[in-house]
Design a protein around this motif. Structure first.
Motif, PDB file in Angstrom:
ATOM      1  N   LYS A 103       0.800  -1.252  -0.168  1.00 39.59           N
ATOM      2  CA  LYS A 103       0.154   0.089  -0.044  1.00 39.59           C
ATOM      3  C   LYS A 103       0.741   1.442   0.110  1.00 39.59           C
ATOM      4  CE  LYS A 103      -3.794   2.151   1.985  1.00 39.59           C
ATOM      5  NZ  LYS A 103      -5.300   2.005   2.270  1.00 39.59           N
ATOM      6  N   CYS A 104       0.701   2.256  -0.937  1.00 41.57           N
ATOM      7  CA  CYS A 104       1.305   3.420  -1.031  1.00 41.57           C
ATOM      8  C   CYS A 104       0.298   4.339  -0.637  1.00 41.57           C
ATOM      9  CB  CYS A 104       1.953   3.656  -2.312  1.00 41.57           C
ATOM     10  SG  CYS A 104       2.704   5.340  -2.513  1.00 41.57           S
ATOM     11  N   VAL A 105       0.505   5.093   0.503  1.00 41.63           N
ATOM     12  CA  VAL A 105      -0.143   6.342   0.996  1.00 41.63           C
ATOM     13  C   VAL A 105       0.079   7.497   0.676  1.00 41.63           C
ATOM     14  CG1 VAL A 105      -1.222   4.728   2.859  1.00 41.63           C
ATOM     15  CG2 VAL A 105       0.727   6.315   3.202  1.00 41.63           C
ATOM     16  N   ASN A 152       4.471   2.769 -12.424  1.00 44.07           N
ATOM     17  CA  ASN A 152       3.913   4.137 -12.179  1.00 44.07           C
ATOM     18  C   ASN A 152       2.656   4.016 -11.488  1.00 44.07           C
ATOM     19  OD1 ASN A 152       5.972   5.344 -13.455  1.00 44.07           O
ATOM     20  ND2 ASN A 152       5.038   5.220 -15.433  1.00 44.07           N
ATOM     21  N   GLY A 153       2.142   4.966 -10.588  1.00 45.10           N
ATOM     22  CA  GLY A 153       1.172   5.051 -10.126  1.00 45.10           C
ATOM     23  C   GLY A 153       0.561   3.782  -8.978  1.00 45.10           C
ATOM     24  N   VAL A 154      -0.673   4.058  -8.762  1.00 47.28           N
ATOM     25  CA  VAL A 154      -1.389   3.128  -7.616  1.00 47.28           C
ATOM     26  C   VAL A 154      -2.790   2.789  -8.317  1.00 47.28           C
ATOM     27  CG1 VAL A 154      -0.261   3.888  -5.565  1.00 47.28           C
ATOM     28  CG2 VAL A 154      -2.359   5.025  -6.358  1.00 47.28           C
ATOM     29  N   ASP A 155      -3.225   1.561  -7.752  1.00 44.53           N
ATOM     30  CA  ASP A 155      -4.635   1.326  -8.157  1.00 44.53           C
ATOM     31  C   ASP A 155      -5.410   1.977  -7.306  1.00 44.53           C
ATOM     32  OD1 ASP A 155      -4.928  -0.447  -6.046  1.00 44.53           O
ATOM     33  OD2 ASP A 155      -4.691  -2.227  -7.143  1.00 44.53           O
ATOM     34  N   ALA A 160       0.735  -0.640  -4.990  1.00 39.67           N
ATOM     35  CA  ALA A 160       1.590  -0.254  -5.903  1.00 39.67           C
ATOM     36  C   ALA A 160       2.768  -1.429  -5.831  1.00 39.67           C
ATOM     37  CB  ALA A 160       2.438   1.147  -5.622  1.00 39.67           C
ATOM     38  N   GLU A 161       3.427  -1.318  -7.010  1.00 38.91           N
ATOM     39  CA  GLU A 161       4.417  -2.677  -6.917  1.00 38.91           C
ATOM     40  C   GLU A 161       5.764  -2.102  -6.400  1.00 38.91           C
ATOM     41  OE1 GLU A 161       6.858  -5.553  -9.861  1.00 38.91           O
ATOM     42  OE2 GLU A 161       5.239  -4.157 -10.757  1.00 38.91           O
TER      43      GLU A 161
END
Length: 169
Positions: A103-105, A152-155, A160-161
């Motif tokens: 998780k990217c916050v 690139n980016g998050v869902d 994110a990977e």
């Protein structure tokens, strides 16, 4: 039927899932947190005597980073609960090298998303992954060495990977 599309795009996956298994090193360790669980996809550090791992804490540095808790075998704590964590003293899987979904916050003012090959930071106060330094001169975050964003980016879930390029502790 020709021309039909089911959905627009797939989500990246569940937090703590290994993203690409070809270049992965995972080691078994023990959760040495006495009171707090370790969530799938969370950064960990070695405990004081090196016999297990704990959550990345507010006093930890990039040199302390020992990997990421992954859901290699275990899927949830209680069947049907959707609780995705390792409880105290659980034997757990820790990713030492490879790709994983985390998780990217972002805080309320952040507009940046992960950029492929970009620096990965951990928020000191919460142990969460972020894509940019926060606080005065980045004082609220720790930049991880040898760790980059894999895409690139998050869902829609903030997934994110993340890629650990070389084996960590």
């Amino acid at each position: 039927m020709p021309g039909m599309v089911i959905g627009k795009s797939l989500l990246r996956g569940f937090f703590g899932n290994v993203a690409r298994s070809i270049d992965t090193i995972i080691e078994a360790s023990q959760n040495k947190e006495a009171t707090a669980p370790i969530a799938f996809g969370a950064p960990v550090v070695l405990n004081a005597d090196g016999t297990g791992v704990k959550n990345f804490g507010s006093t930890n540095t990039a040199a302390d980073f020992a990997g990421i808790a992954v859901r290699e075998v275990k899927t949830e704590t209680v069947y049907g609960s959707n609780v995705a964590q390792y409880d105290a003293n659980d034997v757990m899987d820790v990713l030492k090298r490879g790709s994983v979904i985390v998780k990217c916050v972002k805080d309320a003012t952040a507009t940046n998303d992960p950029v492929k090959g970009g620096v990965v930071y951990i928020r000191k106060a919460t142990g969460e992954f972020v894509a940019a330094a926060e606080g005065t001169s980045g004082a609220d975050t720790v930049a991880l060495d040898n760790v980059v964003w894999g895409q690139n980016g998050v869902d829609a879930n903030g997934a994110a990977e993340l890629v650990i390029l070389k084996r960590v502790k």
